[in-house]
Design an enzyme around this catalytic site. Structure first.
Site, PDB file in Angstrom:
ATOM      1  N   CYS A  77       0.571  -1.024  -0.052  1.00 26.74           N
ATOM      2  CA  CYS A  77       0.100  -0.017  -0.068  1.00 26.74           C
ATOM      3  C   CYS A  77       0.911   1.148  -0.055  1.00 26.74           C
ATOM      4  O   CYS A  77       1.927   1.235   0.503  1.00 26.74           O
ATOM      5  CB  CYS A  77      -0.707  -0.001   1.496  1.00 26.74           C
ATOM      6  SG  CYS A  77      -0.392   0.800   2.410  1.00 26.74           S
ATOM      7  N   GLU A  78       0.400   2.282  -0.953  1.00 24.47           N
ATOM      8  CA  GLU A  78       1.265   3.069  -0.978  1.00 24.47           C
ATOM      9  C   GLU A  78       1.252   4.805   0.255  1.00 24.47           C
ATOM     10  O   GLU A  78       1.483   4.958   0.560  1.00 24.47           O
ATOM     11  CB  GLU A  78       1.003   4.074  -2.149  1.00 24.47           C
ATOM     12  CG  GLU A  78      -0.611   4.724  -1.868  1.00 24.47           C
ATOM     13  CD  GLU A  78      -0.163   5.280  -3.870  1.00 24.47           C
ATOM     14  OE1 GLU A  78       0.195   5.295  -4.854  1.00 24.47           O
ATOM     15  OE2 GLU A  78      -1.687   6.606  -3.763  1.00 24.47           O
ATOM     16  N   HIS A  79       0.431   4.164   1.352  1.00 27.53           N
ATOM     17  CA  HIS A  79       0.309   5.200   2.298  1.00 27.53           C
ATOM     18  C   HIS A  79       1.286   4.596   3.494  1.00 27.53           C
ATOM     19  O   HIS A  79       1.669   5.516   3.812  1.00 27.53           O
ATOM     20  CB  HIS A  79      -1.594   4.812   2.725  1.00 27.53           C
ATOM     21  CG  HIS A  79      -1.861   5.152   1.912  1.00 27.53           C
ATOM     22  ND1 HIS A  79      -3.594   5.044   1.366  1.00 27.53           N
ATOM     23  CD2 HIS A  79      -2.242   6.459   0.705  1.00 27.53           C
ATOM     24  CE1 HIS A  79      -4.161   6.064   0.735  1.00 27.53           C
ATOM     25  NE2 HIS A  79      -2.982   6.869   0.490  1.00 27.53           N
ATOM     26  N   HIS A  80       1.195   3.323   3.353  1.00 28.41           N
ATOM     27  CA  HIS A  80       1.551   2.700   4.814  1.00 28.41           C
ATOM     28  C   HIS A  80       3.814   2.098   4.429  1.00 28.41           C
ATOM     29  O   HIS A  80       4.476   1.409   4.985  1.00 28.41           O
ATOM     30  CB  HIS A  80       1.201   1.833   5.798  1.00 28.41           C
ATOM     31  CG  HIS A  80       0.091   2.750   6.372  1.00 28.41           C
ATOM     32  ND1 HIS A  80      -1.322   2.740   5.762  1.00 28.41           N
ATOM     33  CD2 HIS A  80      -0.145   3.192   6.981  1.00 28.41           C
ATOM     34  CE1 HIS A  80      -2.207   3.486   6.121  1.00 28.41           C
ATOM     35  NE2 HIS A  80      -1.439   4.075   6.743  1.00 28.41           N
ATOM     36  N   GLN A 118      -5.699  -0.470  -3.892  1.00 28.49           N
ATOM     37  CA  GLN A 118      -6.656  -1.528  -4.029  1.00 28.49           C
ATOM     38  C   GLN A 118      -7.145  -1.033  -5.239  1.00 28.49           C
ATOM     39  O   GLN A 118      -7.505  -1.696  -6.607  1.00 28.49           O
ATOM     40  CB  GLN A 118      -7.070  -2.256  -3.228  1.00 28.49           C
ATOM     41  CG  GLN A 118      -8.296  -3.371  -3.555  1.00 28.49           C
ATOM     42  CD  GLN A 118      -8.808  -4.164  -2.113  1.00 28.49           C
ATOM     43  OE1 GLN A 118      -8.293  -4.478  -1.444  1.00 28.49           O
ATOM     44  NE2 GLN A 118      -9.919  -5.214  -2.988  1.00 28.49           N
ATOM     45  N   HIS A 146      -5.604  -6.328   4.052  1.00 32.04           N
ATOM     46  CA  HIS A 146      -4.607  -5.125   4.615  1.00 32.04           C
ATOM     47  C   HIS A 146      -3.676  -5.229   5.898  1.00 32.04           C
ATOM     48  O   HIS A 146      -4.666  -4.904   6.260  1.00 32.04           O
ATOM     49  CB  HIS A 146      -5.316  -3.342   3.522  1.00 32.04           C
ATOM     50  CG  HIS A 146      -5.750  -3.831   2.391  1.00 32.04           C
ATOM     51  ND1 HIS A 146      -4.962  -2.552   2.059  1.00 32.04           N
ATOM     52  CD2 HIS A 146      -6.961  -4.496   1.894  1.00 32.04           C
ATOM     53  CE1 HIS A 146      -5.605  -2.216   0.968  1.00 32.04           C
ATOM     54  NE2 HIS A 146      -5.869  -3.699   0.521  1.00 32.04           N
ATOM     55  N   CYS A 148      -1.608  -2.947   7.041  1.00 32.68           N
ATOM     56  CA  CYS A 148      -1.853  -1.514   7.501  1.00 32.68           C
ATOM     57  C   CYS A 148      -3.203  -1.997   8.218  1.00 32.68           C
ATOM     58  O   CYS A 148      -2.725  -0.763   9.487  1.00 32.68           O
ATOM     59  CB  CYS A 148      -1.620  -0.609   6.542  1.00 32.68           C
ATOM     60  SG  CYS A 148      -2.780  -0.269   5.426  1.00 32.68           S
TER      61      CYS A 148
HETATM   62 ZN    ZN Z   1      -2.086   1.673   4.032  1.00 33.36          ZN
END
Ligand code: ZN
Length: 192
Positions: A77-80, A118, A146, A148
């Site tokens: 995931c690009e956020h975490h 996703q 996920h 995260c």
């Molecule tokens: Zn994430």
């Protein structure tokens, strides 16, 4: 990719979380992490259109839905920068062209091995099929967990996120859509 830069960044992370990068167990960790990131993001160097385009065949006899179910994938995931992983089912209705079946999982990997969310990955896979195979329609259903969400924050262990993308005839023809969702959805339910 500059390995030395990446290794230094990993050393910084180790130090900042209170670890000692010079202790024996961690000595090779920066190198291992750099290699792991290279493998997990190799998709940036690959072209999904080329993966599919290399195995396109002309066949006007095929007019029924082609469905590949339960294709496993692993992404970040690009956020975490934490993994999300699951299964994708993809379908298309040919319009004179079919693609080698082994290419669909490879194309999914090209998108999965990049930093992703996703929702976007689902759309990208559908668009890549439309642009390359030029079918009457394309459909994608992805279910994933996920880490995260599960390892931090809300900690909803085992929660499954499902996304779908429909193109062409799957948007207009309810029967085509129902055929896809019943076949693909049924398998995804068994899986998790
Ligand atoms: Zn994430």
């Amino acid at each position: 990719m500059d390995y030395a830069e990446l290794e230094n960044a990993v050393k910084t992370i180790l130090t900042q979380i209170g670890e000692d990068p010079s202790r024996e167990g961690l000595l090779k960790t920066p190198t291992r992490v750099a290699k792991a990131y290279e493998a997990m993001t190799i998709g940036y160097k690959q072209d999904p259109a080329r993966v599919l385009g290399d195995a396109l065949f002309t066949d006007y006899g095929c007019s029924q839905m082609v469905l590949s179910r339960d294709i496993e994938f692993y992404s970040l995931c690009e956020h975490h920068l934490l993994p999300f992983f699951g299964v994708a089912s993809v379908a298309y209705i040919p319009d004179g062209k079919v693609v080698g079946l082994s290419k669909l999982p490879r194309m999914i990997d090209v998108f999965a091995r990049r930093l992703q969310i996703q929702e976007r990955m689902t759309e990208q896979i559908a668009d890549a099929m439309m642009e390359t195979i030029k079918p009457k329609g394309a459909a994608v259903l992805i279910s994933a967990r996920h880490l995260c969400m599960e390892m931090r924050g809300v900690q909803k262990q085992g929660a499954v996120t499902t996304t779908s993308a429909l193109r062409g005839i799957f948007l207009k023809d309810i029967r085509a859509r129902e055929e896809f969702t019943s076949l693909a959805g049924m398998s995804l339910k068994d899986r998790f």
